[in-house]
Scaffold this motif. Structure first.
Motif, short mmCIF file in Angstrom:
data_model
loop_
_atom_site.label_atom_id
_atom_site.label_comp_id
_atom_site.label_asym_id
_atom_site.label_seq_id
_atom_site.Cartn_x
_atom_site.Cartn_y
_atom_site.Cartn_z
N THR A 1 0.82 -1.21 0.00
CA THR A 1 0.00 0.00 0.00
C THR A 1 0.86 1.27 0.00
O THR A 1 0.61 2.20 -0.77
N GLY A 2 1.88 1.30 0.88
CA GLY A 2 2.73 2.48 0.98
C GLY A 2 3.45 2.75 -0.33
O GLY A 2 3.47 3.88 -0.83
N ALA A 3 4.04 1.69 -0.89
CA ALA A 3 4.81 1.85 -2.13
C ALA A 3 3.92 2.31 -3.28
O ALA A 3 4.34 3.12 -4.12
N ILE A 4 2.68 1.85 -3.31
CA ILE A 4 1.76 2.27 -4.39
C ILE A 4 1.48 3.78 -4.28
O ILE A 4 1.45 4.48 -5.29
N ILE A 5 1.30 4.26 -3.06
CA ILE A 5 1.08 5.71 -2.87
C ILE A 5 2.29 6.48 -3.40
O ILE A 5 2.16 7.46 -4.14
N VAL A 6 3.48 6.03 -3.00
CA VAL A 6 4.71 6.76 -3.36
C VAL A 6 4.90 6.77 -4.88
O VAL A 6 5.41 7.75 -5.44
N GLU A 7 4.49 5.71 -5.55
CA GLU A 7 4.71 5.63 -7.00
C GLU A 7 3.55 6.20 -7.81
O GLU A 7 3.64 6.34 -9.02
N HIS A 8 2.45 6.52 -7.14
CA HIS A 8 1.28 6.97 -7.90
C HIS A 8 1.56 8.31 -8.59
O HIS A 8 1.92 9.28 -7.92
N PRO A 9 1.35 8.39 -9.91
CA PRO A 9 1.73 9.62 -10.63
C PRO A 9 0.90 10.84 -10.24
O PRO A 9 1.31 11.97 -10.46
N ASP A 10 -0.28 10.63 -9.64
CA ASP A 10 -1.11 11.79 -9.32
C ASP A 10 -1.01 12.23 -7.86
O ASP A 10 -1.79 13.06 -7.40
N VAL A 11 -0.05 11.67 -7.14
CA VAL A 11 0.22 12.17 -5.78
C VAL A 11 1.30 13.24 -5.90
O VAL A 11 2.33 13.02 -6.53
N ASP A 12 1.07 14.42 -5.31
CA ASP A 12 1.99 15.55 -5.49
C ASP A 12 3.10 15.58 -4.45
O ASP A 12 4.17 16.15 -4.68
N LYS A 13 2.81 15.04 -3.29
CA LYS A 13 3.79 15.15 -2.20
C LYS A 13 3.70 13.91 -1.32
O LYS A 13 2.60 13.36 -1.14
N VAL A 14 4.84 13.50 -0.78
CA VAL A 14 4.83 12.41 0.19
C VAL A 14 5.44 12.90 1.50
O VAL A 14 6.55 13.45 1.51
N ALA A 15 4.70 12.74 2.58
CA ALA A 15 5.22 13.04 3.91
C ALA A 15 5.36 11.71 4.63
O ALA A 15 4.40 10.95 4.75
N PHE A 16 6.57 11.43 5.11
CA PHE A 16 6.85 10.12 5.70
C PHE A 16 7.49 10.26 7.07
O PHE A 16 8.37 11.09 7.26
N THR A 17 7.08 9.44 8.00
CA THR A 17 7.78 9.27 9.27
C THR A 17 8.05 7.79 9.46
O THR A 17 7.13 6.97 9.32
N GLY A 18 9.29 7.44 9.77
CA GLY A 18 9.64 6.03 9.98
C GLY A 18 11.13 5.84 9.96
O GLY A 18 11.90 6.73 10.36
N SER A 19 11.57 4.70 9.48
CA SER A 19 13.00 4.35 9.53
C SER A 19 13.80 5.02 8.41
O SER A 19 13.24 5.37 7.36
N VAL A 20 15.08 5.18 8.63
CA VAL A 20 15.97 5.76 7.63
C VAL A 20 15.96 4.92 6.35
O VAL A 20 15.92 5.45 5.24
N GLU A 21 15.98 3.60 6.53
CA GLU A 21 16.06 2.71 5.37
C GLU A 21 14.86 2.93 4.45
O GLU A 21 15.01 3.11 3.24
#
Ligand code: NAP
Ligand code: MG
Length: 506
Positions: free
Chosen positions: A239-259
């Motif tokens: 689910t997370g990776a699909i959001i990040v790769e979705h062409p119509d998402v303008d921005k990603v805000a993430f909190t979690g691990s460095v990796e």
């Protein structure tokens, strides 16, 4: 352990309440929020939500795949471009945020209990720290909505022009959050995004989605137009990776691990999304010999053991000036040995369960590593009971900064105590880390405090305190702890973009 028995008793008491809430249709576990509707995953896939206090499943949650994320992004795009929300002005968005805060406050006990049930943290923390801070976060950004504006600027060239900037929302924001402070992390991202007029597709961590689903329901009750906040549940690699790769998402805000943060940055680059990353730390909490040692020890312990140590800002490297080491360690170890873990749902408990078996195993791997590399295990290092994931507060003494337990983020109740001799050595050790999220310094010498605050490479410096977070103050990292700031006015920058308008007056 006796606490575990109590936990089982308590969960039996709480479960009927959960079921009751379910049957009345207030919480639609098993479904997620897309375009204002509670829906199943397109392929019907679900996963279990676990109560860490027992390790048992307490609810089913929908697992979002490609089709679901795509529907959520389409809904968020439509809400951003057309419809009630797109026409809503800032002041009205502020009223909406305020109504959400009021509804959260009206349901504070229920939300706190859900948070504890799905995360294992003590109710004391959920009810009296996490929830109040989250509610105030909505109110803080309610105040900003409608007050985020550009400037009129005189051009540098000698031209007859009128120029100004507009501060505009970015668009559809993908927000990916961790399990350690579920409702707070959701709030820190949703509230400023809405204040600035963006729309949201948020993915809670697979370990702790329940309180956020309930928050989604309260948002609808508050009058949030459909599609403005969509909650898609599932795991990161799907689910997370699909959001990040979705062409119509303008921005990603993430909190979690460095990796995962690095992976997200790479994947977001394919469509050049704007990215903000808030990634862990190995924060030094530096105690000078002239400090109030008793108080410093007390706060240093809560600085590492709050939330079972599962904190990005955890003061996991406690640094003590050699001259005061014996005195400080006596207080620190005595206090640490007295801390007990217990039933997270008992309102008096101060330390609960880690979030998962995986996290507990990780913590024990680091404890073994600490012993192997020659650190001195002073207190704790044990599991309590066989149900749930309870680990005693653990203190290692005689730690060298080169050891694994001083360099890697454990994300559990493990403190590494490191000795130093003076300000320069303290700063050198403190800065010898790939992280730079937070830091603490304890001294009664004003000059030393400010000097240290300048020397340290970290996004936050706490002087004679630790772990103080405020909605008005920016929070975020230096170095590999990420970039972009959350909270305060700084977060408004992360959720807006500037447009320059040049009007020729000739
Ligand atoms: P994580 O893997 O970084 O997860 C954080 C969020 O990112 C979760 O929602 C996760 O989803 C999602 N995610 C994972 N892989 C992804 C991908 N390829 N693309 C998009 N999203 C992805 O952290 P974790 O597994 O929960 O914990 C592991 C370690 O990370 C901890 O032990 C700790 O050291 C660190 N951590 C730091 C923070 C912090 O506040 N800085 C918070 C949590 C963890 P799922 O979890 O649902 O798979
Ligand atoms: Mg994960």
């Amino acid at each position: 352990m006796s606490e575990t028995t109590t936990t089982n008793g308590r969960i039996a008491e709480v479960m009927p309440q959960l079921n009751k809430v379910n049957s009345e249709g207030h919480v639609r576990y098993g479904k997620m929020l897309i375009d204002g509707e509670w829906v199943d995953a397109a392929d019907g896939r679900t996963f279990n939500a676990i109560y860490p206090g027992t390790g048992k499943a307490i609810a089913k949650v929908a697992f979002a795949g490609n089709e679901d994320v795509d529907r959520a992004v389409t809904a968020a795009r439509a809400a951003f471009e057309v419809g009630d929300y797109a026409k809503m002005n800032g002041a009205d968005r502020g009223k909406l945020l305020w109504r959400i805060a009021d509804l959260m406050e009206g349901h504070i006990d229920e939300l706190a209990e859900l948070e504890t049930l799905n995360n294992g943290k003590p109710l004391l923390e959920s009810r009296w720290v996490d929830l109040p801070q989250s509610i105030n976060c909505f109110r803080y950004y309610a105040g900003w909505a409608g007050k985020v504006s550009g400037q009129t600027i005189e051009p540098d060239m000698n031209v007859n022009a009128f120029a100004y900037t507009l501060r505009e929302p970015i668009g559809v924001c993908g927000q990916i959050i961790p399990w350690n402070f579920p409702i707070q992390m959701a709030t820190w991202k949703i509230a400023p995004a809405i204040a600035c007029g963006n729309t949201v597709v948020i993915k809670p961590a697979e370990q702790a989605p329940l309180s956020i689903l309930r928050l989604g329901e309260l948002m609808l009750e508050a009058g949030m137009p459909k599609g403005v906040v969509n909650i898609v549940t599932g795991d990161g690699p799907t689910t997370g990776a699909i959001i990040v790769e979705h062409p119509d998402v303008d921005k990603v805000a993430f909190t979690g691990s460095v990796e995962v943060g690095k992976l997200i940055m790479q994947n977001a680059a394919k469509s050049l999304k704007k990215v903000t990353l808030e990634l862990g730390g190995k924060s030094p909490n530096v105690v000078f010999a002239d400090a109030n040692l008793e108080f410093a020890a007390k706060v240093a312990l809560s600085g590492i053991f709050f939330n079972q140590g599962q904190m990005c800002a955890a003061g996991s490297r406690i640094m003590i000036e050699e001259a005061a080491r014996d005195e400080f360690m006596e207080v620190l170890s005595a206090r640490a040995a007295k801390m007990v873990v217990g039933d997270p749902l008992n309102p008096k408990t101060r330390m609960g369960s880690l979030v998962s078996q995986e996290q507990m195993n990780r913590v024990f791997r680091y404890i073994e590593k600490g012993k192997d590399e020659g650190a001195n295990l002073l207190v704790g290092g044990e599991r309590v009971g066989e149900d749930g994931y309870f680990v005693t507060p653990t203190v290692f003494d005689g730690v060298k900064n080169t050891m694994t337990i001083a360099q890697e983020e454990i994300f559990g109740p493990v403190a590494s105590v490191i000795a130093f001799n003076d300000v320069d050595e303290a700063a050198a050790i403190a800065n010898d880390s790939r992280y730079g999220l937070a830091s603490g310094v304890w001294t009664n010498d004003l000059k030393k405090a400010h000097l240290f605050a300048k020397k340290i490479k970290a996004g936050t410096v706490w002087v004679n305190t630790y772990n103080m977070v405020d909605n008005a103050l920016p929070f975020g990292g230096y170095k590999e702890s990420g970039f972009g700031r959350e909270l305060g006015q700084a977060s408004l920058d992360a959720y807006t973009q500037l447009k320059t308008v040049w009007v020729d007056l000739n």
